[in-house]
Design an enzyme around this catalytic site. Structure first.
Site, PDB file in Angstrom:
ATOM      1  N   ASP A  88       0.856  -1.193   0.000  1.00 41.14           N
ATOM      2  CA  ASP A  88       0.000   0.000   0.000  1.00 41.14           C
ATOM      3  C   ASP A  88       0.886   1.236   0.000  1.00 41.14           C
ATOM      4  OD1 ASP A  88      -2.431  -1.292   0.121  1.00 41.14           O
ATOM      5  OD2 ASP A  88      -2.655  -1.097   2.295  1.00 41.14           O
ATOM      6  N   ARG A 101      -1.055  -0.794  -8.597  1.00 39.86           N
ATOM      7  CA  ARG A 101      -2.443  -0.387  -8.319  1.00 39.86           C
ATOM      8  C   ARG A 101      -2.466   1.131  -8.454  1.00 39.86           C
ATOM      9  NH1 ARG A 101      -3.758  -0.785  -2.356  1.00 39.86           N
ATOM     10  NH2 ARG A 101      -4.204  -2.974  -2.697  1.00 39.86           N
ATOM     11  N   ALA A 151      -5.203   9.017  -0.567  1.00 38.13           N
ATOM     12  CA  ALA A 151      -6.144   9.214   0.532  1.00 38.13           C
ATOM     13  C   ALA A 151      -5.633  10.138   1.643  1.00 38.13           C
ATOM     14  CB  ALA A 151      -6.480   7.851   1.152  1.00 38.13           C
ATOM     15  N   THR A 209     -10.723   2.546  -7.965  1.00 37.75           N
ATOM     16  CA  THR A 209     -11.558   3.759  -7.912  1.00 37.75           C
ATOM     17  C   THR A 209     -13.033   3.378  -7.857  1.00 37.75           C
ATOM     18  OG1 THR A 209     -12.094   5.871  -8.992  1.00 37.75           O
ATOM     19  CG2 THR A 209     -11.694   4.011 -10.463  1.00 37.75           C
ATOM     20  N   ARG A 263     -10.252   7.856   7.443  1.00 34.73           N
ATOM     21  CA  ARG A 263      -9.911   8.245   6.063  1.00 34.73           C
ATOM     22  C   ARG A 263     -11.092   7.979   5.131  1.00 34.73           C
ATOM     23  NH1 ARG A 263      -4.882   6.039   7.206  1.00 34.73           N
ATOM     24  NH2 ARG A 263      -5.249   4.172   5.962  1.00 34.73           N
ATOM     25  N   ARG A 264     -11.815   6.869   5.370  1.00 38.22           N
ATOM     26  CA  ARG A 264     -12.975   6.564   4.505  1.00 38.22           C
ATOM     27  C   ARG A 264     -14.076   7.595   4.719  1.00 38.22           C
ATOM     28  NH1 ARG A 264      -9.366   3.615   3.262  1.00 38.22           N
ATOM     29  NH2 ARG A 264      -9.125   5.430   1.980  1.00 38.22           N
TER      30      ARG A 264
HETATM   31  C1  LIG Z   1      -8.718  -1.035  -3.641  1.00 39.60           C
HETATM   32  C2  LIG Z   1      -8.259   0.296  -3.158  1.00 39.60           C
HETATM   33  C3  LIG Z   1      -6.997   0.419  -2.591  1.00 39.60           C
HETATM   34  C4  LIG Z   1      -6.525   1.663  -2.172  1.00 39.60           C
HETATM   35  N1  LIG Z   1      -5.250   1.785  -1.700  1.00 39.60           N
HETATM   36  C5  LIG Z   1      -4.777   3.014  -1.387  1.00 39.60           C
HETATM   37  C6  LIG Z   1      -3.414   3.206  -1.021  1.00 39.60           C
HETATM   38  O1  LIG Z   1      -2.598   2.273  -0.974  1.00 39.60           O
HETATM   39  N2  LIG Z   1      -3.014   4.456  -0.718  1.00 39.60           N
HETATM   40  C7  LIG Z   1      -3.861   5.533  -0.773  1.00 39.60           C
HETATM   41  O2  LIG Z   1      -3.439   6.667  -0.511  1.00 39.60           O
HETATM   42  N3  LIG Z   1      -5.161   5.360  -1.080  1.00 39.60           N
HETATM   43  C8  LIG Z   1      -5.627   4.147  -1.390  1.00 39.60           C
HETATM   44  N4  LIG Z   1      -6.951   4.003  -1.757  1.00 39.60           N
HETATM   45  C9  LIG Z   1      -7.908   5.122  -1.552  1.00 39.60           C
HETATM   46  C10 LIG Z   1      -7.951   6.036  -2.763  1.00 39.60           C
HETATM   47  O3  LIG Z   1      -6.740   6.731  -2.872  1.00 39.60           O
HETATM   48  C11 LIG Z   1      -9.097   7.053  -2.642  1.00 39.60           C
HETATM   49  O4  LIG Z   1      -8.924   7.814  -1.489  1.00 39.60           O
HETATM   50  C12 LIG Z   1     -10.485   6.429  -2.613  1.00 39.60           C
HETATM   51  O5  LIG Z   1     -10.548   5.300  -3.441  1.00 39.60           O
HETATM   52  C13 LIG Z   1     -11.557   7.407  -3.079  1.00 39.60           C
HETATM   53  O6  LIG Z   1     -11.290   7.828  -4.385  1.00 39.60           O
HETATM   54  P1  LIG Z   1     -12.179   7.426  -5.671  1.00 39.60           P
HETATM   55  O7  LIG Z   1     -11.221   7.062  -6.750  1.00 39.60           O
HETATM   56  O8  LIG Z   1     -13.166   6.410  -5.329  1.00 39.60           O
HETATM   57  O9  LIG Z   1     -12.793   8.776  -6.154  1.00 39.60           O
HETATM   58  P2  LIG Z   1     -13.620   9.930  -5.420  1.00 39.60           P
HETATM   59  O10 LIG Z   1     -13.660  11.058  -6.405  1.00 39.60           O
HETATM   60  O11 LIG Z   1     -13.092  10.202  -4.065  1.00 39.60           O
HETATM   61  O12 LIG Z   1     -15.037   9.287  -5.286  1.00 39.60           O
HETATM   62  C14 LIG Z   1     -15.852   9.001  -6.416  1.00 39.60           C
HETATM   63  C15 LIG Z   1     -17.182   8.465  -5.915  1.00 39.60           C
HETATM   64  O13 LIG Z   1     -16.964   7.213  -5.283  1.00 39.60           O
HETATM   65  C16 LIG Z   1     -17.786   7.073  -4.137  1.00 39.60           C
HETATM   66  N5  LIG Z   1     -16.902   6.987  -2.942  1.00 39.60           N
HETATM   67  C17 LIG Z   1     -15.587   7.237  -2.865  1.00 39.60           C
HETATM   68  N6  LIG Z   1     -15.113   7.012  -1.631  1.00 39.60           N
HETATM   69  C18 LIG Z   1     -16.166   6.634  -0.911  1.00 39.60           C
HETATM   70  C19 LIG Z   1     -16.348   6.250   0.435  1.00 39.60           C
HETATM   71  N7  LIG Z   1     -15.337   6.221   1.315  1.00 39.60           N
HETATM   72  N8  LIG Z   1     -17.589   5.894   0.821  1.00 39.60           N
HETATM   73  C20 LIG Z   1     -18.618   5.886  -0.050  1.00 39.60           C
HETATM   74  N9  LIG Z   1     -18.516   6.246  -1.324  1.00 39.60           N
HETATM   75  C21 LIG Z   1     -17.321   6.609  -1.745  1.00 39.60           C
HETATM   76  C22 LIG Z   1     -18.663   8.283  -4.090  1.00 39.60           C
HETATM   77  O14 LIG Z   1     -19.840   7.977  -4.821  1.00 39.60           O
HETATM   78  C23 LIG Z   1     -17.853   9.317  -4.841  1.00 39.60           C
HETATM   79  O15 LIG Z   1     -18.625  10.322  -5.412  1.00 39.60           O
HETATM   80  C24 LIG Z   1      -7.399   2.784  -2.241  1.00 39.60           C
HETATM   81  C25 LIG Z   1      -8.661   2.657  -2.816  1.00 39.60           C
HETATM   82  C26 LIG Z   1      -9.086   1.443  -3.293  1.00 39.60           C
HETATM   83  C27 LIG Z   1     -10.427   1.363  -3.945  1.00 39.60           C
END
Ligand SMILES: Cc1cc2nc3c(=O)[nH]c(=O)nc-3n(C[C@H](O)[C@H](O)[C@H](O)COP(=O)(O)OP(=O)(O)OC[C@H]3O[C@@H](n4cnc5c(N)ncnc54)[C@H](O)[C@@H]3O)c2cc1C
Length: 311
Positions: free
Chosen positions: A130, A182, A187, A224, A286-287
């Protein structure tokens, strides 16, 4: 403002001590965290596998403060790899290098990771590193490229974050290395000196990096929940005639379950990141920070459940 407050709270261990034993907070966490034990997490993985979804298990730990804790975290991951194998589940694992002792010493971290990666190789499986905040980006990528990837090219991969300016160059480097990446947006709370402050720029950079990785990379994980970006992926792979087994979508446990199911039905590969463990607090915060509306969403669900039980 609420997002910044939630990110600030994610770094406050004293607040976690306060909420850890609070039943309501645990219910809150349960939406995004598969439980506190490996058993609970493996049950969640089985349920996902039954829906045609693979998983990546994350034992929530974040930063450890001494060598014994880091070595214990390594042993916990080795046991997890054994349990996945024993139960014949379709899952790999995700680890944070700070949980493997990176803040204590690089040599300790590498030694713990060798133990985990030896077992991953033995089971023919995969360990994703990660990516944490930008304070760790360079160190993580250096250790990966110089120490871990040369020794375990089939068993270890990285995460790149589209909010960082450096990521386009890191994507190109990963393509030269032929390593697995990935791609996510990122985040953590980052300063404008290292990360795009505007969401539109983060999204545009995601699309550019996604296109490079899907075309030239080694089985990228497109992490995403952004429907607009998912549409861009679908359009791009159709135009480029890239088959669905050359990449996978990835989403977080409990987030957009409808979209997860829909993509599987449409024939795309989907992996869900399944976090578990007692240290769920920074992850949960963070979520919630990503989508502050979750606070009200989960509170509403808990109220409904409580109200339903009383009736
Ligand atoms: C499998 C996976 C692994 C990850 N690993 C890392 C990592 O190693 N390091 C790191 O910094 N980040 C990591 N992340 C988190 C990532 O960086 C984002 O912070 C997170 O995925 C939200 O971004 P998004 O691309 O979904 O887009 P956004 O523009 O944030 O969200 C798009 C849409 O997705 C939905 N959504 C997004 N987040 C949420 C939520 N928490 N609850 C409900 N709905 C939501 C909403 O409908 C939102 O409008 C990971 C995410 C995933 C999916």
């Amino acid at each position: 403002m609420l997002r910044n407050a939630l990110l600030y709270l994610s770094n406050q261990p004293t607040v976690f001590k306060f909420v850890r034993n609070n039943g309501l907070a645990k219910k809150f966490a349960r939406r995004f965290v598969a439980g506190e034990t490996a058993e609970e997490a493996l049950d969640a993985v089985r349920a996902l596998n039954e829906q045609g979804i693979t998983a990546s298990l994350d034992l929530l730990g974040e930063s450890v403060t001494n060598e014994a804790e880091a070595r214990q975290a390594g042993r916990d991951y080795i046991r997890l790899l054994d349990l996945i194998r024993e139960r014949n589940l379709d899952a790999n694992v995700s680890v944070k290098l700070t949980a493997m002792g990176l803040d204590i010493s690089e040599e300790l971290c590498i030694s713990v990771m060798h133990g985990v990666l030896d077992r991953a190789r033995q089971h023919h499986t995969f360990v994703r590193l990660d990516m944490e905040s930008s304070a760790y980006t360079e160190k993580t990528l250096q250790l990966f490229e110089q120490r871990l990837y040369p020794a375990y090219p089939e068993n270890v991969g990285i995460v790149l974050q589209s909010y960082l300016y450096r990521t386009a160059a890191d994507v190109e480097r990963s393509i030269q290395l032929k390593c697995r990446v990935r791609l996510c947006k990122g985040a953590y709370k980052e300063p404008p000196a290292v990360a795009y402050p505007e969401k539109a720029d983060v999204d545009a950079n995601y699309v550019r990096c996604m296109q490079e990785l899907v075309r030239h990379g080694n089985y990228p994980g497109l992490a995403t929940h952004d429907e607009r970006i998912i549409r861009e992926v679908k359009k791009f792979v159709a135009e480029q005639k890239i088959p669905a087994d050359r990449y996978e979508f990835q989403m977080l446990y409990g987030v957009r379950r409808d979209l997860q199911e829909q993509l599987v039905k449409e024939g795309y590969r989907m992996r869900v990141y399944v976090p578990f463990g007692t240290q769920w607090y920074p992850y949960l915060m963070r979520r919630l920070a990503e989508r502050p509306a979750n606070v009200w969403f989960i509170a509403g669900n808990i109220l409904k459940e409580t109200f339903g039980r009383r009736r």
